[in-house]
Motif scaffolding. Sequence first.
Motif, mmCIF file in Angstrom:
data_model
loop_
_atom_site.group_PDB
_atom_site.id
_atom_site.type_symbol
_atom_site.label_atom_id
_atom_site.label_comp_id
_atom_site.label_asym_id
_atom_site.label_seq_id
_atom_site.Cartn_x
_atom_site.Cartn_y
_atom_site.Cartn_z
ATOM 1 N N ASP A 538 0.826 -1.209 0.000
ATOM 2 C CA ASP A 538 0.000 0.000 0.000
ATOM 3 C C ASP A 538 0.860 1.259 0.000
ATOM 4 N N ASN A 580 -3.302 4.060 -4.257
ATOM 5 C CA ASN A 580 -4.728 4.250 -3.979
ATOM 6 C C ASN A 580 -5.356 3.024 -3.329
ATOM 7 N N GLN A 581 -4.510 2.089 -2.892
ATOM 8 C CA GLN A 581 -5.004 0.932 -2.148
ATOM 9 C C GLN A 581 -5.133 1.222 -0.655
ATOM 10 N N LYS A 583 -6.658 2.363 2.528
ATOM 11 C CA LYS A 583 -8.057 2.554 2.902
ATOM 12 C C LYS A 583 -8.163 3.183 4.287
ATOM 13 N N LYS A 589 -10.838 5.559 -0.091
ATOM 14 C CA LYS A 589 -9.557 5.369 -0.764
ATOM 15 C C LYS A 589 -9.158 6.648 -1.498
#
Length: 601
Positions: A538, A580-581, A583, A589
């Motif tokens: 991420d 953009n992973q 969270k 996101k």
Amino acid sequence: MVIIFMVIGMNSIALGDKVESEVKKDILNDRVYINDKITVDIEIDQVREIVYINDTKFDFKGSFQRIHSEDLTNDGSQELIITSKEGGTSSYLNYYVFRVENDRNIKLSFERNNIYKGVLIVRDNKIIERTPLYSKNDANANSDKYLESTYIYDGEDFILDKKSAESNSDVKLFSLRSRKYYENPTRKEIEAKIEKVALEKGIPPVILKSIAYTESDFTQFKDGEPLLSFDGVSYGVMQVTPHIHTEYDDEKLKYDMDYNINAGAEILLDKWGYALRDNPIIPKIGNYDPRILENWYFAIWAYNGWSESNNPNMIPYHHGSWVQYKAYQEKVLDYAYMLYDVEIGSIDHRELPVEGKPNPNYRFDTPTPYTQVSFNTHEKGDILINDTPYGLNIRNYDGEKIAVSSPNEALIYLEGPIFLNDYLRYRVKTIGKDGDSIEGWVAINWTKSAKDCDFNKDGIVSILDIEILKKMIGDRENQFDINYDYNVDDYDLEVVKKAYNMEQDWDIWSTKRDIAPDKQWDIDFNYDVLADALNSGDIYITDEYGEMIDVVFKNTEKDIIRVIPLDNYNRGEYYLYITNQVKSVNGKKLKKGIKIKFIVE
């Protein structure tokens, strides 16, 4: 008379006064020459084959197998004996004796049909049949005892020589010589293999497992060698006959259990499809939803051979050397109950004809109560692969074909299956090799799950797996060939990126200079993020060569993540990626990923 057996495009084979050679399907459209006066042509259609000898048409049952030549009448002239095998694991033998008069005129003088797993031997001016003898509860493939029957010419006709019959012989007829002693996996492992294939092919697992038990008692190898049927034509767990099903590799059917099971599943699917042809071969049952176990009754029958011998109203059925006391499909259903406690209703015998086979155009009611299984094995976003050799039709909800997915193309699962236009179908989105993407419905039977994309086995698919895959491009390592095309290429990379939403736009920030070797980065989000919930892909850092830097994450505030390198940086260029992973605790996101270049002095 010297007879030459020759197939166009191949070398001539001189066999003296004998002709005994097997003709493969892929060359059957060529003409076979037997000396300069006799020719044999084989014409193929979906169900049967027709032989032309010197342009005279002879219908015969099954699939062309061999041509023999022998002086059966002891008059100095040769007879031609043509053998055929019918589809299905019953492998019924048929043979036809043609008298050749004046080296030219052809006359059918004797024939025998429906010999269960029969083996034909032509020698010493005699026709010898060998047929298996079964004990109670024997699997179809397991019979080492046989009956031998000899037919001789009595001056007018071919008659059975009763004195030559030998029953209850313990001779083992066939043996495949293997350098290695092969062993079967455990029964649990074999059943797991069958169940996996069944679910992918859209076949109720209990049915495919019960067929495998009926055929071979879950046996691929016997006495260290590939399991071979009595008549020497069918192999392994599913007793697949490569002479009939020529699309399969003989050696793989013998030695590769997974391949054998997959072939058996595809053959059963083909039998299921007999009812869906423009000119059906078997009847439909109910709405023909494959999730309903009872609807498979006739397809199971056809797996063994679409023969009257499996009509329950003709049981007991006398095969000559043995008596069949139960129809094949009902034997399979019995095993489903005995082995798995699944009760599958059979078609009411009163609805079946007294003799022969049921009318394929008649639709039978589904027996009640019926049992239905589920094929909901995928989650939205799973990668499926088109497993057809020629292409997979993509249809709209009304059944109209809107596109064709090419072999080994990736499909993203969206929903399903639902029963639509005679098939169970998934709604999918293609990842086209040309960059296009189409949504529509495909039959589930010709899709399978992609290879596992978690290459580093950390439990998730992340940018780390992408980096591993990049380094494997150009290799042929199976682990990374996710679409089974025997090549690790850019398409595999594209599929993983798109399927896992890693193909993203980057918001590139200005370069940061004069960064300290022990720099820790604080990332301030506008929403709360938990460090413990972050995956290694991420947020990550690479050097200028793309090598990953080991880091750990820590919350300094609910909305601030600190990125801490485990070792100091060396001098050089580095890149910080915030994908953009990432969270929030509420599932939000970033719209874009962030990429920051920094330089350590």
